[in-house]
Design an enzyme around this catalytic site. Sequence first.
Site, PDB file in Angstrom:
ATOM      1  N   GLN A 107     -14.673   6.514  17.699  1.00  0.00           N
ATOM      2  CA  GLN A 107     -14.289   7.924  17.821  1.00  0.00           C
ATOM      3  C   GLN A 107     -13.103   8.249  16.904  1.00  0.00           C
ATOM      4  O   GLN A 107     -13.059   9.291  16.257  1.00  0.00           O
ATOM      5  CB  GLN A 107     -13.878   8.240  19.261  1.00  0.00           C
ATOM      6  CG  GLN A 107     -14.975   8.033  20.291  1.00  0.00           C
ATOM      7  CD  GLN A 107     -14.431   8.241  21.692  1.00  0.00           C
ATOM      8  OE1 GLN A 107     -14.179   9.360  22.122  1.00  0.00           O
ATOM      9  NE2 GLN A 107     -14.232   7.162  22.413  1.00  0.00           N
ATOM     10  N   LEU A 108     -12.137   7.317  16.898  1.00  0.00           N
ATOM     11  CA  LEU A 108     -10.891   7.567  16.164  1.00  0.00           C
ATOM     12  C   LEU A 108     -11.140   7.768  14.672  1.00  0.00           C
ATOM     13  O   LEU A 108     -10.574   8.674  14.048  1.00  0.00           O
ATOM     14  CB  LEU A 108      -9.929   6.387  16.407  1.00  0.00           C
ATOM     15  CG  LEU A 108      -8.529   6.518  15.854  1.00  0.00           C
ATOM     16  CD1 LEU A 108      -7.794   7.719  16.466  1.00  0.00           C
ATOM     17  CD2 LEU A 108      -7.727   5.235  16.087  1.00  0.00           C
ATOM     18  N   ARG A 110     -13.492   8.953  13.155  1.00  0.00           N
ATOM     19  CA  ARG A 110     -14.200  10.183  12.789  1.00  0.00           C
ATOM     20  C   ARG A 110     -13.238  11.207  12.173  1.00  0.00           C
ATOM     21  O   ARG A 110     -13.654  12.149  11.518  1.00  0.00           O
ATOM     22  CB  ARG A 110     -14.885  10.789  14.022  1.00  0.00           C
ATOM     23  CG  ARG A 110     -16.027   9.973  14.579  1.00  0.00           C
ATOM     24  CD  ARG A 110     -17.236   9.950  13.653  1.00  0.00           C
ATOM     25  NE  ARG A 110     -17.751  11.276  13.353  1.00  0.00           N
ATOM     26  CZ  ARG A 110     -18.505  12.011  14.173  1.00  0.00           C
ATOM     27  NH1 ARG A 110     -18.862  11.522  15.336  1.00  0.00           N
ATOM     28  NH2 ARG A 110     -18.923  13.208  13.838  1.00  0.00           N
ATOM     29  N   ARG A 112     -10.931  12.594   9.523  1.00  0.00           N
ATOM     30  CA  ARG A 112     -10.987  12.332   8.082  1.00  0.00           C
ATOM     31  C   ARG A 112      -9.799  12.885   7.328  1.00  0.00           C
ATOM     32  O   ARG A 112      -9.363  12.327   6.341  1.00  0.00           O
ATOM     33  CB  ARG A 112     -12.266  12.969   7.494  1.00  0.00           C
ATOM     34  CG  ARG A 112     -13.531  12.556   8.170  1.00  0.00           C
ATOM     35  CD  ARG A 112     -14.575  13.658   8.152  1.00  0.00           C
ATOM     36  NE  ARG A 112     -14.226  14.739   9.061  1.00  0.00           N
ATOM     37  CZ  ARG A 112     -14.815  15.921   9.105  1.00  0.00           C
ATOM     38  NH1 ARG A 112     -15.786  16.180   8.284  1.00  0.00           N
ATOM     39  NH2 ARG A 112     -14.419  16.842   9.974  1.00  0.00           N
ATOM     40  N   SER A 121     -11.640  -6.726  10.689  1.00  0.00           N
ATOM     41  CA  SER A 121     -13.045  -6.844  10.297  1.00  0.00           C
ATOM     42  C   SER A 121     -13.792  -7.837  11.181  1.00  0.00           C
ATOM     43  O   SER A 121     -13.339  -8.967  11.372  1.00  0.00           O
ATOM     44  CB  SER A 121     -13.121  -7.317   8.842  1.00  0.00           C
ATOM     45  OG  SER A 121     -14.432  -7.718   8.534  1.00  0.00           O
ATOM     46  N   GLN A 122     -14.938  -7.412  11.671  1.00  0.00           N
ATOM     47  CA  GLN A 122     -15.781  -8.347  12.428  1.00  0.00           C
ATOM     48  C   GLN A 122     -16.616  -9.213  11.479  1.00  0.00           C
ATOM     49  O   GLN A 122     -17.319 -10.103  11.909  1.00  0.00           O
ATOM     50  CB  GLN A 122     -16.701  -7.581  13.386  1.00  0.00           C
ATOM     51  CG  GLN A 122     -15.970  -6.992  14.575  1.00  0.00           C
ATOM     52  CD  GLN A 122     -16.915  -6.323  15.561  1.00  0.00           C
ATOM     53  OE1 GLN A 122     -18.030  -5.949  15.225  1.00  0.00           O
ATOM     54  NE2 GLN A 122     -16.448  -6.143  16.784  1.00  0.00           N
ATOM     55  N   ARG A 201      -7.553  15.024  21.449  1.00  0.00           N
ATOM     56  CA  ARG A 201      -7.658  13.776  22.212  1.00  0.00           C
ATOM     57  C   ARG A 201      -6.755  13.735  23.443  1.00  0.00           C
ATOM     58  O   ARG A 201      -6.923  12.858  24.290  1.00  0.00           O
ATOM     59  CB  ARG A 201      -7.363  12.581  21.300  1.00  0.00           C
ATOM     60  CG  ARG A 201      -8.228  12.533  20.028  1.00  0.00           C
ATOM     61  CD  ARG A 201      -9.710  12.489  20.312  1.00  0.00           C
ATOM     62  NE  ARG A 201     -10.507  12.343  19.079  1.00  0.00           N
ATOM     63  CZ  ARG A 201     -11.823  12.206  19.066  1.00  0.00           C
ATOM     64  NH1 ARG A 201     -12.505  12.201  20.189  1.00  0.00           N
ATOM     65  NH2 ARG A 201     -12.480  12.107  17.922  1.00  0.00           N
TER      66      ARG A 201
HETATM   67  C1  LIG Z   1     -14.194  15.729  23.359  1.00  0.00           C
HETATM   68  C2  LIG Z   1     -14.924  15.344  22.104  1.00  0.00           C
HETATM   69  C3  LIG Z   1     -16.271  15.072  22.150  1.00  0.00           C
HETATM   70  C4  LIG Z   1     -16.959  14.709  20.993  1.00  0.00           C
HETATM   71  N1  LIG Z   1     -18.289  14.427  21.070  1.00  0.00           N
HETATM   72  C5  LIG Z   1     -18.970  14.079  19.957  1.00  0.00           C
HETATM   73  C6  LIG Z   1     -20.360  13.788  19.996  1.00  0.00           C
HETATM   74  O1  LIG Z   1     -20.982  13.845  21.041  1.00  0.00           O
HETATM   75  N2  LIG Z   1     -20.983  13.421  18.844  1.00  0.00           N
HETATM   76  C7  LIG Z   1     -20.320  13.356  17.650  1.00  0.00           C
HETATM   77  O2  LIG Z   1     -20.939  13.041  16.638  1.00  0.00           O
HETATM   78  N3  LIG Z   1     -18.999  13.622  17.587  1.00  0.00           N
HETATM   79  C8  LIG Z   1     -18.311  13.986  18.695  1.00  0.00           C
HETATM   80  N4  LIG Z   1     -16.966  14.247  18.605  1.00  0.00           N
HETATM   81  C9  LIG Z   1     -16.298  14.110  17.301  1.00  0.00           C
HETATM   82  C10 LIG Z   1     -16.063  15.495  16.636  1.00  0.00           C
HETATM   83  O3  LIG Z   1     -17.260  16.154  16.403  1.00  0.00           O
HETATM   84  C11 LIG Z   1     -15.308  15.319  15.329  1.00  0.00           C
HETATM   85  O4  LIG Z   1     -16.088  14.602  14.394  1.00  0.00           O
HETATM   86  C12 LIG Z   1     -14.001  14.567  15.482  1.00  0.00           C
HETATM   87  O5  LIG Z   1     -13.282  15.049  16.593  1.00  0.00           O
HETATM   88  C13 LIG Z   1     -13.145  14.711  14.209  1.00  0.00           C
HETATM   89  O6  LIG Z   1     -12.503  15.961  14.239  1.00  0.00           O
HETATM   90  P1  LIG Z   1     -12.503  17.000  13.050  1.00  0.00           P
HETATM   91  O7  LIG Z   1     -13.890  17.371  12.676  1.00  0.00           O
HETATM   92  O8  LIG Z   1     -11.575  18.079  13.426  1.00  0.00           O
HETATM   93  O9  LIG Z   1     -12.028  16.118  11.822  1.00  0.00           O
HETATM   94  P2  LIG Z   1     -10.641  15.843  11.102  1.00  0.00           P
HETATM   95  O10 LIG Z   1     -10.919  14.894  10.036  1.00  0.00           O
HETATM   96  O11 LIG Z   1      -9.619  15.460  12.119  1.00  0.00           O
HETATM   97  O12 LIG Z   1     -10.324  17.193  10.392  1.00  0.00           O
HETATM   98  C14 LIG Z   1      -9.252  18.037  10.677  1.00  0.00           C
HETATM   99  C15 LIG Z   1      -9.652  19.436  10.267  1.00  0.00           C
HETATM  100  O13 LIG Z   1      -9.761  19.497   8.850  1.00  0.00           O
HETATM  101  C16 LIG Z   1     -10.836  20.351   8.497  1.00  0.00           C
HETATM  102  N5  LIG Z   1     -11.850  19.555   7.787  1.00  0.00           N
HETATM  103  C17 LIG Z   1     -11.947  18.206   7.741  1.00  0.00           C
HETATM  104  N6  LIG Z   1     -12.966  17.834   6.978  1.00  0.00           N
HETATM  105  C18 LIG Z   1     -13.547  18.960   6.531  1.00  0.00           C
HETATM  106  C19 LIG Z   1     -14.674  19.231   5.716  1.00  0.00           C
HETATM  107  N7  LIG Z   1     -15.397  18.258   5.202  1.00  0.00           N
HETATM  108  N8  LIG Z   1     -14.971  20.494   5.459  1.00  0.00           N
HETATM  109  C20 LIG Z   1     -14.255  21.519   5.972  1.00  0.00           C
HETATM  110  N9  LIG Z   1     -13.176  21.342   6.769  1.00  0.00           N
HETATM  111  C21 LIG Z   1     -12.824  20.071   7.037  1.00  0.00           C
HETATM  112  C22 LIG Z   1     -11.380  20.931   9.791  1.00  0.00           C
HETATM  113  O14 LIG Z   1     -10.723  22.150  10.065  1.00  0.00           O
HETATM  114  C23 LIG Z   1     -11.000  19.889  10.809  1.00  0.00           C
HETATM  115  O15 LIG Z   1     -10.908  20.375  12.130  1.00  0.00           O
HETATM  116  C24 LIG Z   1     -16.272  14.609  19.756  1.00  0.00           C
HETATM  117  C25 LIG Z   1     -14.899  14.895  19.718  1.00  0.00           C
HETATM  118  C26 LIG Z   1     -14.221  15.249  20.865  1.00  0.00           C
HETATM  119  C27 LIG Z   1     -12.752  15.546  20.787  1.00  0.00           C
END
Ligand SMILES: Cc1cc2nc3c(=O)[nH]c(=O)nc-3n(C[C@H](O)[C@H](O)[C@H](O)COP(=O)(O)OP(=O)(O)OC[C@H]3O[C@@H](n4cnc5c(N)ncnc54)[C@H](O)[C@@H]3O)c2cc1C
Length: 282
Positions: A107-108, A110, A112, A121-122, A201
């Site tokens: 999750q973490l 994700r 970017r 590394s595993q 989070r």
């Molecule tokens: C409670 C919860 C449940 C979730 N459940 C799921 C799930 O079921 N399945 C799943 O796949 N994921 C899930 N996620 C993950 C979620 O969809 C995001 O991928 C993750 O939280 C990363 O956050 P972010 O997209 O804000 O990315 P960050 O990288 O933290 O980006 C920060 C901000 O920068 C901007 N940004 C970053 N990259 C781009 C880009 N390429 N284009 C435009 N703007 C950008 C956006 O405004 C974004 O909000 C969950 C997250 C949470 C908190």
Amino acid sequence: MTAEARTPTATPRSPAARELGMKATLLFPDREIVQRYYVPLVYTACRTCYSELEPDEIFRRATSGQVAAEKQQELIKKVIESGHGSTIEHIVFTFGISGVTRTLSHQLVRHRAGVAFDQQSQRYVNYKRPSYMVPGSIADAEPGLRDAFVAEMDESLELYGRLLGAGIPGEDARFVMPNATRTNLVMTTNLRALIHMSGLRLCTMAQWEIRRLFQLIRHEIFAVSPFLGSFLAPKCVPLGYCDEDRNRDGHCPIRPHKDEVLAAWAEKRAAARAVGRELPTV
Ligand SMILES: Cc1cc2nc3c(=O)[nH]c(=O)nc-3n(C[C@H](O)[C@H](O)[C@H](O)COP(=O)(O)OP(=O)(O)OC[C@H]3O[C@@H](n4cnc5c(N)ncnc54)[C@H](O)[C@@H]3O)c2cc1C
């Protein structure tokens, strides 16, 4: 079945109460650097936008105490609350994160924008004995179920050892590792990204383990700067309302759900119309 499992819409209890065997340590910077330079750096970024002075002079005045700390904080607070996020991208924090599960790390990583990770590394680490976490709900479950979970984990990890022993490469043996396997990471993040990640989070809708991680991270930031730590909060706190679909029933009480806020607005507008007044909207 526990009371918590029977009532899935109850406010998720804080995971802070349970010892999960995970750690988050602020590796850099230390308290002295944060206190001496971090607030002045952000202040300099904010002030440069509105000043004829050159940035190095603004920074000199801020670090020498010529500009009171309270004044610096006041400007920073206003700028952050206005969403001018680039000003807080100038300061970064590096954490050592250990003992978390692969469930959490998946999750973490994700996130970017504004954040960098390096993870154990595993493939390259041949574990003598990988360790794993038992979730609270399973630790508290009836003993038969809990023991079955533990036996399953032990069996998988024992098989991992046997595979390695038979000459199977670690990158293949790891295929038997469960999501509960613990891992370590280094995470560096700028303050803007940290506030964003904490908003998601620390929310009670977040999964309990990652929520606990961000509670530990917030604790670390508070220890070096209560001022900067005060910006790490569930996203509903700066928003003023909850936008989570799964809280439409309002079970999490931190802030009212946006449905409630809109309903209150509609009620106010109807009351105004009843006396011939139109509320200003854009
Ligand atoms: C409670 C919860 C449940 C979730 N459940 C799921 C799930 O079921 N399945 C799943 O796949 N994921 C899930 N996620 C993950 C979620 O969809 C995001 O991928 C993750 O939280 C990363 O956050 P972010 O997209 O804000 O990315 P960050 O990288 O933290 O980006 C920060 C901000 O920068 C901007 N940004 C970053 N990259 C781009 C880009 N390429 N284009 C435009 N703007 C950008 C956006 O405004 C974004 O909000 C969950 C997250 C949470 C908190």
